[in-house]
Scaffold this motif. Sequence first.
Motif, PDB file in Angstrom:
ATOM      1  N   LEU A  78      -0.150   9.919   6.254  1.00  0.00           N
ATOM      2  CA  LEU A  78      -1.608   9.984   6.279  1.00  0.00           C
ATOM      3  C   LEU A  78      -2.097  11.383   5.902  1.00  0.00           C
ATOM      4  CD1 LEU A  78      -3.941   8.032   6.914  1.00  0.00           C
ATOM      5  CD2 LEU A  78      -3.929   8.923   9.246  1.00  0.00           C
ATOM      6  N   LYS A  79      -1.319  12.381   6.269  1.00  0.00           N
ATOM      7  CA  LYS A  79      -1.675  13.757   5.941  1.00  0.00           C
ATOM      8  C   LYS A  79      -1.194  14.169   4.549  1.00  0.00           C
ATOM      9  CE  LYS A  79      -1.860  15.497  10.692  1.00  0.00           C
ATOM     10  NZ  LYS A  79      -3.276  15.947  10.587  1.00  0.00           N
ATOM     11  N   LEU A  80      -0.110  13.569   4.086  1.00  0.00           N
ATOM     12  CA  LEU A  80       0.518  14.020   2.842  1.00  0.00           C
ATOM     13  C   LEU A  80       0.007  13.303   1.594  1.00  0.00           C
ATOM     14  CD1 LEU A  80       4.223  14.246   4.076  1.00  0.00           C
ATOM     15  CD2 LEU A  80       2.691  16.162   3.560  1.00  0.00           C
ATOM     16  N   GLN A  81      -0.306  12.014   1.723  1.00  0.00           N
ATOM     17  CA  GLN A  81      -0.682  11.253   0.537  1.00  0.00           C
ATOM     18  C   GLN A  81      -2.125  11.525   0.131  1.00  0.00           C
ATOM     19  OE1 GLN A  81       0.616   7.207   1.819  1.00  0.00           O
ATOM     20  NE2 GLN A  81       1.940   7.260   0.016  1.00  0.00           N
ATOM     21  N   LYS A  82      -2.320  11.670  -1.143  1.00  0.00           N
ATOM     22  CA  LYS A  82      -3.664  11.852  -1.702  1.00  0.00           C
ATOM     23  C   LYS A  82      -4.207  10.484  -2.098  1.00  0.00           C
ATOM     24  CE  LYS A  82      -3.236  16.388  -1.624  1.00  0.00           C
ATOM     25  NZ  LYS A  82      -1.866  16.467  -1.040  1.00  0.00           N
ATOM     26  N   ILE A  83      -5.419  10.178  -1.661  1.00  0.00           N
ATOM     27  CA  ILE A  83      -6.024   8.901  -2.037  1.00  0.00           C
ATOM     28  C   ILE A  83      -7.271   9.155  -2.874  1.00  0.00           C
ATOM     29  CG2 ILE A  83      -5.134   7.733   0.004  1.00  0.00           C
ATOM     30  CD1 ILE A  83      -7.976   7.886   1.167  1.00  0.00           C
ATOM     31  N   LYS A  84      -7.585   8.198  -3.713  1.00  0.00           N
ATOM     32  CA  LYS A  84      -8.751   8.321  -4.582  1.00  0.00           C
ATOM     33  C   LYS A  84     -10.028   7.992  -3.810  1.00  0.00           C
ATOM     34  CE  LYS A  84      -6.052   6.910  -8.626  1.00  0.00           C
ATOM     35  NZ  LYS A  84      -5.873   5.880  -9.687  1.00  0.00           N
ATOM     36  N   PRO A  85     -11.156   8.526  -4.251  1.00  0.00           N
ATOM     37  CA  PRO A  85     -12.424   8.216  -3.568  1.00  0.00           C
ATOM     38  C   PRO A  85     -12.646   6.707  -3.479  1.00  0.00           C
ATOM     39  CG  PRO A  85     -12.728   9.997  -5.147  1.00  0.00           C
ATOM     40  CD  PRO A  85     -11.334   9.477  -5.372  1.00  0.00           C
TER      41      PRO A  85
END
Length: 244
Positions: free
Chosen positions: A31-38
Amino acid sequence: MATDSLRPESLQGKLRQLQDYSACDVSDALLKLQKIKPGEVARAGFLADIGPIPPPQTHTETGQRIAAPASTLKLVPKQSPPEVAPPAENTVPKGSHWVDLTEAGTVVVIDQPEGQKCAAVGGIMAQRMKARGVAGCVVGGRVRDMAELRHSRLPIFALGKSTVGTNAESTVYARNVPVSITGVSVLPGDIVFCDPLEGVVVIPQDLLDETLSLMPKLVSADDKIKEAVAQGMTVAEAFKAFRS
């Protein structure tokens, strides 16, 4: 030449480290490491509603955690297969069966078309995968032959069960291609972490080292929060003290 992080002995050590944690610990790190798109919802690698099948017979029979690289299989609807053929190296040769090509030491991740009522795996498939040294199987769909699955002793996680064979609705499209399980992308070589109590989480292979590095810090902080709350501190106060 392979780097140390890619050497088989190095990977096995990291997989053993993972088994000291729960699937929840893994998702907290992702949850802290993965980048998610808007606009996207953070999934943190969690394969929703996938659980052990057959379920444990008793409350003490939970099974062991499994962590292994993914090998994948993509099924498509029998009546309307895709027009684009997969690369030749990812096909199952004519006259062969996909289960005879499964790879030892992997978790076989099977992408079954959404809404199908047939089973993607049954007793014969489970016995063959176990004989080939497969570590486990995750099915984004249904399985059948509960007694035979249990007898095979192959750890299997799926959405549900069926009485109907695969051939009723499905056909094999390709093996070791990107797949999607309950909306989470899984690539061959990603790390599949199967926790019989908590569920299944997939760690992108390029985030394995960071996940292993971050989890001890997060678990330590949570342990301090639990201790503080047990001593009478409010959750708000404990979060501020140990999670800030």
